[in-house]
Design a protein around this motif. Structure first.
Motif, PDB file in Angstrom:
ATOM      1  N   GLY A 222     107.347  66.616  61.951  1.00 47.51           N
ATOM      2  CA  GLY A 222     106.446  65.484  61.794  1.00 47.51           C
ATOM      3  C   GLY A 222     107.149  64.172  61.553  1.00 47.51           C
ATOM      4  O   GLY A 222     106.628  63.106  61.893  1.00 47.51           O
ATOM      5  N   ALA A 223     108.337  64.206  60.947  1.00 45.51           N
ATOM      6  CA  ALA A 223     109.070  62.972  60.657  1.00 45.51           C
ATOM      7  C   ALA A 223     110.557  63.280  60.632  1.00 45.51           C
ATOM      8  O   ALA A 223     110.983  64.362  60.226  1.00 45.51           O
ATOM      9  CB  ALA A 223     108.624  62.362  59.334  1.00 45.51           C
ATOM     10  N   LEU A 224     111.336  62.297  61.064  1.00 48.07           N
ATOM     11  CA  LEU A 224     112.780  62.457  61.174  1.00 48.07           C
ATOM     12  C   LEU A 224     113.451  61.218  60.591  1.00 48.07           C
ATOM     13  O   LEU A 224     113.023  60.100  60.841  1.00 48.07           O
ATOM     14  CB  LEU A 224     113.172  62.622  62.647  1.00 48.07           C
ATOM     15  N   LEU A 225     114.497  61.447  59.792  1.00 48.39           N
ATOM     16  CA  LEU A 225     115.250  60.330  59.223  1.00 48.39           C
ATOM     17  C   LEU A 225     116.730  60.684  59.282  1.00 48.39           C
ATOM     18  O   LEU A 225     117.149  61.730  58.791  1.00 48.39           O
ATOM     19  CB  LEU A 225     114.832  60.067  57.776  1.00 48.39           C
ATOM     20  N   VAL A 226     117.515  59.815  59.898  1.00 50.79           N
ATOM     21  CA  VAL A 226     118.962  60.015  60.040  1.00 50.79           C
ATOM     22  C   VAL A 226     119.663  58.909  59.266  1.00 50.79           C
ATOM     23  O   VAL A 226     119.473  57.722  59.538  1.00 50.79           O
ATOM     24  CB  VAL A 226     119.389  60.000  61.516  1.00 50.79           C
ATOM     25  N   VAL A 227     120.472  59.321  58.280  1.00 49.17           N
ATOM     26  CA  VAL A 227     121.139  58.366  57.389  1.00 49.17           C
ATOM     27  C   VAL A 227     122.643  58.599  57.460  1.00 49.17           C
ATOM     28  O   VAL A 227     123.107  59.742  57.349  1.00 49.17           O
ATOM     29  CB  VAL A 227     120.653  58.541  55.934  1.00 49.17           C
ATOM     30  N   PRO A 228     123.462  57.556  57.645  1.00 50.00           N
ATOM     31  CA  PRO A 228     124.919  57.739  57.628  1.00 50.00           C
ATOM     32  C   PRO A 228     125.409  58.059  56.220  1.00 50.00           C
ATOM     33  O   PRO A 228     124.820  57.625  55.220  1.00 50.00           O
ATOM     34  CB  PRO A 228     125.456  56.386  58.116  1.00 50.00           C
ATOM     35  N   LEU A 229     126.481  58.823  56.151  1.00 45.29           N
ATOM     36  CA  LEU A 229     127.144  59.135  54.882  1.00 45.29           C
ATOM     37  C   LEU A 229     128.381  58.248  54.790  1.00 45.29           C
ATOM     38  O   LEU A 229     129.408  58.540  55.403  1.00 45.29           O
ATOM     39  CB  LEU A 229     127.537  60.617  54.826  1.00 45.29           C
ATOM     40  N   PRO A 230     128.309  57.141  54.052  1.00 42.05           N
ATOM     41  CA  PRO A 230     129.456  56.226  54.002  1.00 42.05           C
ATOM     42  C   PRO A 230     130.673  56.910  53.405  1.00 42.05           C
ATOM     43  O   PRO A 230     130.577  57.695  52.459  1.00 42.05           O
ATOM     44  CB  PRO A 230     128.957  55.088  53.097  1.00 42.05           C
ATOM     45  N   GLY A 231     131.828  56.629  53.989  1.00 42.22           N
ATOM     46  CA  GLY A 231     133.072  57.213  53.503  1.00 42.22           C
ATOM     47  C   GLY A 231     134.098  56.148  53.194  1.00 42.22           C
ATOM     48  O   GLY A 231     133.773  54.975  52.959  1.00 42.22           O
ATOM     49  N   ASN A 232     135.351  56.558  53.218  1.00 43.28           N
ATOM     50  CA  ASN A 232     136.458  55.657  52.916  1.00 43.28           C
ATOM     51  C   ASN A 232     136.938  55.004  54.205  1.00 43.28           C
ATOM     52  O   ASN A 232     137.694  55.577  54.972  1.00 43.28           O
ATOM     53  CB  ASN A 232     137.601  56.445  52.260  1.00 43.28           C
ATOM     54  N   ALA A 233     136.458  53.799  54.477  1.00 46.99           N
ATOM     55  CA  ALA A 233     136.801  53.000  55.655  1.00 46.99           C
ATOM     56  C   ALA A 233     136.146  53.515  56.927  1.00 46.99           C
ATOM     57  O   ALA A 233     136.093  52.805  57.922  1.00 46.99           O
ATOM     58  CB  ALA A 233     138.317  52.930  55.852  1.00 46.99           C
ATOM     59  N   GLU A 234     135.622  54.728  56.932  1.00 46.53           N
ATOM     60  CA  GLU A 234     134.918  55.259  58.091  1.00 46.53           C
ATOM     61  C   GLU A 234     133.876  56.248  57.601  1.00 46.53           C
ATOM     62  O   GLU A 234     134.000  56.786  56.497  1.00 46.53           O
ATOM     63  CB  GLU A 234     135.884  55.935  59.062  1.00 46.53           C
ATOM     64  N   PRO A 235     132.812  56.480  58.393  1.00 49.98           N
ATOM     65  CA  PRO A 235     131.744  57.372  57.922  1.00 49.98           C
ATOM     66  C   PRO A 235     132.260  58.775  57.633  1.00 49.98           C
ATOM     67  O   PRO A 235     133.122  59.305  58.346  1.00 49.98           O
ATOM     68  CB  PRO A 235     130.745  57.372  59.089  1.00 49.98           C
ATOM     69  N   ALA A 236     131.728  59.360  56.574  1.00 48.59           N
ATOM     70  CA  ALA A 236     132.078  60.740  56.240  1.00 48.59           C
ATOM     71  C   ALA A 236     131.200  61.736  56.972  1.00 48.59           C
ATOM     72  O   ALA A 236     131.447  62.935  56.911  1.00 48.59           O
ATOM     73  CB  ALA A 236     131.963  60.960  54.727  1.00 48.59           C
TER      74      ALA A 236
END
Length: 556
Positions: A222-236
């Motif tokens: 019914g619903a979708l949410l995509v969130v980045p995982l911030p890392g050290n200088a680049e996404p984790a």
């Protein structure tokens, strides 16, 4: 006083119109009703706003109870609280209050407390480990319990392949791999892994979720949410939150909470990845700095033992090394040294010294010449002054099972020789520290070993180990000589293990410096096959020495 003058102390009664004006102006809602038939006689403006149906001449209805003296109920979207007061003369009054705003503030406070507790729990659990898989599993567990029905963490692609971790309702955590082209099938996933800001959930079409993301038994997305995982200088990585059912969705507050949680999870995963990389790098460096696997030369036996000062660091400033025959030379070069200091810095210098000695060995330099060249190399290294003490030896087999060792020392404790009669002798070699003076002085010496005799090279961490009854007394050279004297007839590895155990018992678990030992032993003249009858069985200590292990293996 005339008849028309009012009496002193009395006041005229207010007119009904004045009383009505006062009630209308009151901020508190009031209803005046008859006791006999609950008919509303009077309702002020505040009461009419809360209860639009409360007009004079009508019966007092919902939400006013018939018999209770108070109530708390929802009416037309408002939270009302009322108290009843009996006025006498066949009338009673309801005093009403609107608690809607207060209820909303209370509900908002409870939600904020719940979110704060969730983030506190997330921070505690995510910071409890520096293991990447454990951090990822904790992330999906927390997300599926507090943010969505299902959660998936996708890590950045490595060699065109990503790893994913998923938790669905009622199931255990699942893990798998995914080819990089598959990432584009999830709306917003490629952007999140690229470090772009999250796309609002309302812009993502849940019907586009691929089949591999959730199994068929999960139900409609019914619903979708995509969130980045911030890392050290680049996404984790990226966090995918899924809610099922046609009426499900993510509010703006939900998305804000998801981003805050993702920031904490990304920091934990990034720290775990960095820690794993450092551990892997350390392991590679340590492998190159650990004592080497000893060769098996013809005509004599070699055994080594090394124990770092700290258990957490397997390397240190003490070292030993063995260089086999090179070029036209048939002798074997042995080295044992002690770099000033302990830990990684001393280990790095140790590695450089060993490489320098290996290069000098290739040009067939003798022990005395090797020490002098090493002294010049350390003085010209440009690093902060660090000295080293060292013993170098050239080992050769001679006739009748005897072994000759030419030894040279640079400020190091003199080697000890265990004779066949049990006496212990000191090799008369000495010299100045290596890496301190421009011109080093070396006094070499030569020693011969008869069959069964042993020469021991050791670092001062052995004799300076503090322990005993007061835990402050050094082990000392006298105790070392006594311990070595009891090792007659033992293989070299067995003798080193016995000395190491005696020193460990002396220290009793206390702190000690790095300890390195290297033994050269002339073989017994009598073959093993004639001593025990039948095929010879190698000692577990000899096996340990051949493998280059720090400690002998227990054959049981």
């Amino acid at each position: 006083m005339t008849a028309s003058t009012p009496a002193i102390g009395t006041a005229p009664a207010p007119a009904p119109a004045l009383l009505h004006a006062v009630l209308e102006a009151a901020s508190e809602a009031m209803l005046l009703c008859t006791t006999a038939d609950d008919v509303v006689v009077l309702a002020n403006a505040a009461a009419r706003r809360l209860m639009p149906g409360a007009h004079p001449g009508r019966q007092a209805g919902t939400p006013l109870p018939e018999s209770a003296d108070s109530f708390h109920a929802e009416h037309e979207g408002r939270q009302l609280y009322g108290m009843r007061r009996d006025l006498g003369d066949g009338h009673y009054a309801w005093f009403l209050q609107d608690h809607t705003a207060e209820r909303e503030r209370t509900a908002a406070l409870e939600v904020e407390r719940s979110r704060t507790a969730f983030l506190a729990e997330a921070g505690r659990r995510l910071s409890a480990s520096l293991h990447v898989r454990r951090c990822v599993r904790t992330t999906v567990e927390l997300a599926s319990a507090h943010l969505a029905d299902a959660a998936v963490v996708v890590l950045p692609a490595h060699r065109r392949q990503s790893t994913w971790t998923r938790l669905l309702p009622g199931l255990a955590v699942e893990e798998g791999t995914l080819r990089e082209p598959k990432l584009a099938e999830v709306p917003g996933l490629a952007e999140a892994l690229g470090g772009f800001p999250p796309i609002p959930s309302r812009w993502l079409d849940p019907s586009q979720a691929p089949e591999w993301l959730v199994p068929a038994g999960f139900g409609p997305v019914g619903a979708l949410l995509v969130v980045p995982l911030p890392g050290n200088a680049e996404p984790a990585g990226a966090l995918i939150l899924i809610r099922r059912g046609p009426d499900s969705g993510f509010s703006r507050e939900d998305e804000v909470l998801a981003r805050v949680f993702a920031a904490r999870a990304g920091a934990a995963i990034s720290a775990a990845v960095l820690y794993r990389e450092q551990v892997d790098t350390t392991a590679v460096l340590q492998a190159g700095l650990l004592p080497p696997e000893l060769p098996e030369p013809d005509g004599f036996e070699l055994a080594g033992s090394y124990q770092a000062a700290r258990d957490t660091v397997r390397i240190g400033g003490d070292f030993y090394d063995v260089f086999g025959p090179a070029g036209s030379s048939t002798d074997t070069v042995i080295a044992l040294g002690d770099v000033c200091g302990t830990g990684p810095e001393a280990a790095v210098l140790t590695g450089k010294i060993r490489q320098t000695l290996r290069a000098l060995r290739l040009v067939e330099a003798g022990p005395e010449a090797m020490l002098k060249v090493l002294n010049e190399a350390l003085l010209q290294s440009g690093r902060p002054p660090r000295f080293v003490t060292m013993v170098l030896g050239s080992v050769n087999r001679i006739d009748h099972g005897r072994v000759r060792i030419e030894l040279a020392s640079g400020g190091h404790p003199a080697p000890l020789v265990l004779r066949s009669d049990g006496t212990v002798e000191e090799v008369p070699t000495s010299g100045t520290l290596i890496g301190v003076l421009p011109h080093t002085v070396v006094r070499p010496a030569t020693v011969e070993l008869a069959p069964g005799e042993l020469c021991l090279l050791y670092s001062d961490g052995l004799t300076e180990a503090r322990g005993g009854p007061a835990a402050t007394e050094q082990y000392g050279e006298a105790r070392l000589r006594q311990a070595l004297a009891t090792c007659g007839g033992m293989p070299g590895a067995a003798a080193l293990e016995r000395i190491r155990q005696l020193v460990s018992d002396w220290v009793r678990g206390g702190q000690s410096d790095d300890i390195a030992m290297l033994a050269v032993r002339a073989p017994d003249r009598t073959p093993l096959s004639l001593r025990g009858g039948g095929a010879p069985t190698p000692s577990p200590y000899v096996v340990a020495a051949r493998r280059g292990d720090r400690r002998p293996r227990n054959r049981s």
